[in-house]
Write a protein that holds these residues in place. Structure first.
Motif, PDB file in Angstrom:
ATOM      1  N   GLY A  17       0.813  -1.205   0.000  1.00 42.31           N
ATOM      2  CA  GLY A  17       0.000   0.000   0.000  1.00 42.31           C
ATOM      3  C   GLY A  17       0.848   1.257   0.000  1.00 42.31           C
ATOM      4  O   GLY A  17       0.530   2.236  -0.683  1.00 42.31           O
ATOM      5  N   GLU A  18       1.919   1.246   0.776  1.00 44.64           N
ATOM      6  CA  GLU A  18       2.828   2.396   0.825  1.00 44.64           C
ATOM      7  C   GLU A  18       3.456   2.651  -0.550  1.00 44.64           C
ATOM      8  O   GLU A  18       3.569   3.794  -0.990  1.00 44.64           O
ATOM      9  CB  GLU A  18       3.929   2.147   1.851  1.00 44.64           C
ATOM     10  N   LEU A  19       3.874   1.567  -1.206  1.00 41.47           N
ATOM     11  CA  LEU A  19       4.503   1.714  -2.517  1.00 41.47           C
ATOM     12  C   LEU A  19       3.508   2.217  -3.558  1.00 41.47           C
ATOM     13  O   LEU A  19       3.853   3.042  -4.413  1.00 41.47           O
ATOM     14  CB  LEU A  19       5.101   0.375  -2.958  1.00 41.47           C
ATOM     15  N   LEU A  20       2.271   1.748  -3.479  1.00 39.60           N
ATOM     16  CA  LEU A  20       1.248   2.224  -4.404  1.00 39.60           C
ATOM     17  C   LEU A  20       0.959   3.704  -4.181  1.00 39.60           C
ATOM     18  O   LEU A  20       0.759   4.464  -5.130  1.00 39.60           O
ATOM     19  CB  LEU A  20      -0.033   1.409  -4.246  1.00 39.60           C
ATOM     20  N   SER A  21       0.935   4.102  -2.928  1.00 37.67           N
ATOM     21  CA  SER A  21       0.712   5.511  -2.603  1.00 37.67           C
ATOM     22  C   SER A  21       1.840   6.375  -3.165  1.00 37.67           C
ATOM     23  O   SER A  21       1.597   7.446  -3.739  1.00 37.67           O
ATOM     24  CB  SER A  21       0.617   5.687  -1.095  1.00 37.67           C
ATOM     25  N   THR A  22       3.068   5.901  -3.020  1.00 33.56           N
ATOM     26  CA  THR A  22       4.220   6.620  -3.565  1.00 33.56           C
ATOM     27  C   THR A  22       4.147   6.689  -5.082  1.00 33.56           C
ATOM     28  O   THR A  22       4.369   7.744  -5.688  1.00 33.56           O
ATOM     29  CB  THR A  22       5.525   5.931  -3.141  1.00 33.56           C
ATOM     30  N   ALA A  23       3.832   5.554  -5.699  1.00 32.96           N
ATOM     31  CA  ALA A  23       3.726   5.513  -7.160  1.00 32.96           C
ATOM     32  C   ALA A  23       2.642   6.462  -7.653  1.00 32.96           C
ATOM     33  O   ALA A  23       2.821   7.157  -8.657  1.00 32.96           O
ATOM     34  CB  ALA A  23       3.429   4.088  -7.622  1.00 32.96           C
ATOM     35  N   PHE A  55       5.407  -5.880  -7.621  1.00 30.10           N
ATOM     36  CA  PHE A  55       4.651  -5.609  -8.848  1.00 30.10           C
ATOM     37  C   PHE A  55       5.470  -6.045 -10.058  1.00 30.10           C
ATOM     38  O   PHE A  55       6.692  -5.905 -10.066  1.00 30.10           O
ATOM     39  CB  PHE A  55       4.344  -4.111  -8.973  1.00 30.10           C
ATOM     40  N   ASP A  56       4.791  -6.518 -11.087  1.00 28.54           N
ATOM     41  CA  ASP A  56       5.535  -6.989 -12.256  1.00 28.54           C
ATOM     42  C   ASP A  56       5.860  -5.871 -13.248  1.00 28.54           C
ATOM     43  O   ASP A  56       6.680  -6.052 -14.150  1.00 28.54           O
ATOM     44  CB  ASP A  56       4.792  -8.129 -12.972  1.00 28.54           C
ATOM     45  N   SER A  57       5.210  -4.706 -13.102  1.00 27.76           N
ATOM     46  CA  SER A  57       5.452  -3.599 -14.025  1.00 27.76           C
ATOM     47  C   SER A  57       4.819  -2.323 -13.482  1.00 27.76           C
ATOM     48  O   SER A  57       4.001  -2.363 -12.558  1.00 27.76           O
ATOM     49  CB  SER A  57       4.858  -3.909 -15.402  1.00 27.76           C
ATOM     50  N   LYS A  58       5.173  -1.203 -14.083  1.00 26.80           N
ATOM     51  CA  LYS A  58       4.521   0.042 -13.677  1.00 26.80           C
ATOM     52  C   LYS A  58       3.067   0.045 -14.133  1.00 26.80           C
ATOM     53  O   LYS A  58       2.213   0.694 -13.514  1.00 26.80           O
ATOM     54  CB  LYS A  58       5.278   1.258 -14.202  1.00 26.80           C
TER      55      LYS A  58
END
Length: 203
Positions: A17-23, A55-58
């Motif tokens: 979730g943190e990484l998705l928020s950053t992305a 994640f496998d890709s952006k």
């Protein structure tokens, strides 16, 4: 053993979730095409290769960001549309829900506004076009019902009104910041006052 695995899954989900928020913040700031996995990783303070553990890709990151936002929006909209409210009350609720989503997912909303038209041409993001069709249908049917029930003016151009209100609401993602002076509900109330009652003093 089961009791030991549960915290690990929770920690992994939290990190995801943190990484998705950053992305989402990076996509919103730089645009999807200009954003690289390395740029997201740099913002997150990790190596680019480490992102591929989650994640496998952006593209998969962007898809999850947008689906999460739209799923929450439609949870709210479906509840409103099934509640049996009158046309004005329904319209008020349909305006308020997006402001709540902007408060929860400001970056995702900004991405959606900037990128959805181009992304929707790709099979992977076809759900964006379907969501837009549902969104338009919900708004137009509410406005048409309001005209038919004489809640809204008989001369109202429902499609023009829909476009005006839609664009006025969603553009707030460009300036709204969570934790500010006004709550999402208060901002929605002010917008609704201007849309439904106008800004001129009544005689």
């Amino acid at each position: 053993m089961p009791t030991k695995k549960k915290p690990q899954v929770t920690a992994a989900a939290a990190r995801r979730g943190e990484l998705l928020s950053t992305a989402a913040e990076v996509f919103a700031e730089h645009g999807y095409n200009a954003t690289t996995v390395r740029r997201i990783a740099d913002r997150a303070g990790i190596l680019a290769g480490s992102l591929y553990y989650h994640f496998d890709s952006k593209e998969s990151m962007l898809e999850e960001i947008l689906r999460t936002f739209l799923d929450e929006l439609w949870d709210g909209y479906d509840t409103v549309l099934a509640s049996g409210l009158g046309p004005r009350e329904t319209l008020e609720a349909l305006v308020t829900e997006p402001f709540r989503e902007i408060d929860r997912h400001r970056a995702a909303v900004a991405i959606h506004q900037k990128e959805s038209r181009q992304l929707a041409t790709q099979d992977r993001f076809a759900f964006l076009a379907e969501s837009q069709r549902r969104f338009e249908k919900a708004w137009l049917s509410t406005l048409e019902r309001g005209v038919a029930e004489r809640v809204f003016r008989a001369d109202l151009d429902v499609r023009l009104t829909y476009r005006f209100v839609r664009d006025t609401v969603w553009v707030a993602a460009s300036w709204y910041r969570p934790g500010g002076k006004h709550s999402p509900e208060e901002i929605a109330r002010q917008y609704l006052s201007m849309v439904l009652d106008g800004i001129a003093v009544r005689e």
